[in-house]
Write a protein that holds these residues in place. Structure first.
Motif, short mmCIF file in Angstrom:
data_model
loop_
_atom_site.label_atom_id
_atom_site.label_comp_id
_atom_site.label_asym_id
_atom_site.label_seq_id
_atom_site.Cartn_x
_atom_site.Cartn_y
_atom_site.Cartn_z
N ALA A 1 36.99 27.38 35.66
CA ALA A 1 38.31 26.94 35.20
C ALA A 1 38.90 27.93 34.20
O ALA A 1 40.07 28.30 34.29
CB ALA A 1 38.21 25.55 34.59
N ILE A 2 38.08 28.35 33.25
CA ILE A 2 38.57 29.30 32.24
C ILE A 2 38.84 30.67 32.88
O ILE A 2 39.79 31.37 32.52
CB ILE A 2 37.57 29.42 31.08
CG1 ILE A 2 37.44 28.07 30.36
CG2 ILE A 2 38.01 30.50 30.09
CD1 ILE A 2 36.44 28.08 29.22
N LEU A 3 38.01 31.06 33.85
CA LEU A 3 38.24 32.32 34.56
C LEU A 3 39.59 32.31 35.27
O LEU A 3 40.37 33.27 35.14
CB LEU A 3 37.12 32.56 35.57
CG LEU A 3 37.36 33.71 36.56
CD1 LEU A 3 37.43 35.04 35.83
CD2 LEU A 3 36.29 33.74 37.65
N VAL A 4 39.87 31.25 36.01
CA VAL A 4 41.12 31.18 36.76
C VAL A 4 42.33 31.21 35.82
O VAL A 4 43.28 31.97 36.04
CB VAL A 4 41.15 29.90 37.62
CG1 VAL A 4 42.54 29.68 38.23
CG2 VAL A 4 40.11 29.98 38.73
N SER A 5 42.30 30.39 34.77
CA SER A 5 43.44 30.33 33.86
C SER A 5 43.64 31.65 33.12
O SER A 5 44.78 32.12 32.96
CB SER A 5 43.26 29.19 32.86
OG SER A 5 42.09 29.38 32.08
N THR A 6 42.55 32.26 32.68
CA THR A 6 42.66 33.53 31.96
C THR A 6 43.13 34.65 32.88
O THR A 6 44.00 35.45 32.50
CB THR A 6 41.30 33.91 31.35
OG1 THR A 6 40.86 32.87 30.47
CG2 THR A 6 41.40 35.20 30.55
N ALA A 7 42.57 34.71 34.08
CA ALA A 7 42.94 35.77 35.02
C ALA A 7 44.41 35.67 35.41
O ALA A 7 45.14 36.68 35.41
CB ALA A 7 42.04 35.70 36.25
N LEU A 8 44.86 34.48 35.74
CA LEU A 8 46.26 34.31 36.14
C LEU A 8 47.22 34.66 34.99
O LEU A 8 48.25 35.29 35.20
CB LEU A 8 46.51 32.87 36.60
CG LEU A 8 45.88 32.49 37.96
CD1 LEU A 8 46.16 31.02 38.27
CD2 LEU A 8 46.42 33.37 39.07
N THR A 9 46.85 34.24 33.79
CA THR A 9 47.70 34.53 32.63
C THR A 9 47.77 36.02 32.37
O THR A 9 48.86 36.58 32.12
CB THR A 9 47.16 33.80 31.39
OG1 THR A 9 47.04 32.41 31.66
CG2 THR A 9 48.10 33.99 30.20
N LEU A 10 46.63 36.70 32.42
CA LEU A 10 46.61 38.14 32.17
C LEU A 10 47.34 38.91 33.26
O LEU A 10 48.06 39.89 32.98
CB LEU A 10 45.16 38.63 32.07
CG LEU A 10 44.42 38.30 30.77
CD1 LEU A 10 42.98 38.78 30.85
CD2 LEU A 10 45.12 38.94 29.57
N PRO B 1 42.05 42.37 23.67
CA PRO B 1 42.55 41.45 22.64
C PRO B 1 43.24 40.22 23.22
O PRO B 1 43.02 39.10 22.74
CB PRO B 1 43.53 42.31 21.84
CG PRO B 1 43.14 43.71 22.11
CD PRO B 1 42.62 43.73 23.51
N LEU B 2 44.08 40.42 24.25
CA LEU B 2 44.79 39.29 24.83
C LEU B 2 43.81 38.33 25.51
O LEU B 2 43.95 37.10 25.38
CB LEU B 2 45.83 39.78 25.83
CG LEU B 2 47.01 40.55 25.24
CD1 LEU B 2 47.95 41.03 26.34
CD2 LEU B 2 47.78 39.70 24.24
N ALA B 3 42.83 38.88 26.21
CA ALA B 3 41.83 38.02 26.85
C ALA B 3 41.05 37.24 25.81
O ALA B 3 40.75 36.05 26.01
CB ALA B 3 40.88 38.87 27.70
N GLY B 4 40.71 37.88 24.70
CA GLY B 4 39.98 37.19 23.64
C GLY B 4 40.76 36.02 23.07
O GLY B 4 40.19 34.94 22.82
N ILE B 5 42.05 36.20 22.88
CA ILE B 5 42.89 35.12 22.35
C ILE B 5 42.95 33.97 23.35
O ILE B 5 42.80 32.79 22.98
CB ILE B 5 44.30 35.64 22.05
CG1 ILE B 5 44.26 36.66 20.90
CG2 ILE B 5 45.24 34.49 21.70
CD1 ILE B 5 45.56 37.38 20.68
N ILE B 6 43.16 34.29 24.62
CA ILE B 6 43.25 33.26 25.65
C ILE B 6 41.93 32.51 25.79
O ILE B 6 41.90 31.28 25.85
CB ILE B 6 43.65 33.88 27.01
CG1 ILE B 6 45.04 34.50 26.91
CG2 ILE B 6 43.62 32.82 28.11
CD1 ILE B 6 45.43 35.32 28.12
N LEU B 7 40.83 33.26 25.83
CA LEU B 7 39.51 32.64 26.00
C LEU B 7 39.18 31.68 24.85
O LEU B 7 38.68 30.58 25.06
CB LEU B 7 38.44 33.72 26.12
CG LEU B 7 38.42 34.52 27.42
CD1 LEU B 7 37.45 35.69 27.31
CD2 LEU B 7 38.03 33.63 28.59
N GLY B 8 39.45 32.13 23.63
CA GLY B 8 39.15 31.29 22.47
C GLY B 8 39.93 29.99 22.48
O GLY B 8 39.39 28.91 22.21
#
Length: 258
Positions: free
Chosen positions: A100-109, A130-137
């Motif tokens: 779930a986090i992979l899909v949301s992070t990948a699509l957002t990036l 940096p952007l991935a880190g913010i989204i993941l957290g």
């Protein structure tokens, strides 16, 4: 605008003095947080120094596979932390959270990189990491809150759910209201942040950019982008997490599994 004032070892040692004072205050007031504060201070220093060296190496390496590797490590750690806060008893929660986090992070990036920032290379470490880190957290927190709320609610209202099932409701219908409440709970911190951003305190990203010498309007522009990225990723994460968890509570015969 003045260039960034760099901090040396002496400056950081003086900064540790703040935590030494905090530990002293805890001891003076007999709060009992001295050990916790000391351990937290040590972990903060160690983890951030290790992170600094790793990122310095990856930035210097400037390789797509290296960037992907660090992102996978960050994603896995995020998923494990979120899983631990949701439940370790429910099977397959870790791959569910990870996916779930992979899909949301990948699509957002992908949306941000290709439509907004448009860097020369899709794996540009300066932007992607940096952007991935913010989204993941943020996605981790949203997933943990929504997932924990859904699990605890379903466990607390098994009789009501079974009543709905006996009256002919599908599993999705029986837990629909609980799922919506869990999603709302997962989004509350994000919505509160969006409502109060710029009014109560300067956001962390804006503060960091201002300290680095970035013009205020440029810093604010990136903050707007980031908060919208976080809101989208958090909503998508909670939708996927709650949907997957709901399926885990029912067997093939549409019966509630306790």
């Amino acid at each position: 605008m003045q260039d960034l004032i760099k901090l040396d070892v002496v400056d950081l040692a003086i900064a540790v003095g703040l935590m030494a004072i905090a530990i002293g205050l805890s001891a003076w007031e007999k709060i009992g947080l001295e050990l916790n504060l000391a351990l937290a201070t040590g972990r903060t220093i160690l983890q951030l120094l290790v992170l600094g060296y790793i990122l310095d190496f990856i930035f210097a390496l400037d390789n797509a596979w290296a960037v992907l590797a660090i992102l996978v490590v960050m994603l896995t750690i995020t998923a494990i932390v979120a899983r631990n806060r949701i439940s370790q008893k429910i099977p397959h929660v870790l791959p569910l959270v990870w996916g779930a986090i992979l899909v949301s992070t990948a699509l957002t990036l992908l949306y941000t990189n290709f439509l907004i920032i448009q860097p020369d290379r899709w794996y540009e470490p300066q932007y992607v990491i940096p952007l991935a880190g913010i989204i993941l957290g943020n996605a981790m927190n949203a997933a943990a809150i929504a997932g924990e709320r859904l699990v605890s609610t379903i466990n607390a209202f098994t009789v009501e759910i079974e009543t709905h099932l006996s009256l002919g409701a599908t599993p999705q219908q029986a837990v629909s209201q609980y799922r919506k409440e869990a999603i709302r709970a997962g989004l509350i911190p994000t919505l509160n942040q969006m409502i109060l951003i710029g009014m109560v305190a300067l956001p962390g990203i804006t503060t960091g950019q201002l300290l680095a010498g970035v013009k205020p309007l440029d810093a604010v522009s990136y903050e707007i982008l980031i908060i919208f990225m976080v809101a989208f990723a958090n909503l998508l994460t909670t939708l996927l997490i709650t949907k997957g968890l709901c399926r885990q509570f029912f067997n093939s015969a549409a019966q509630l599994v306790r």
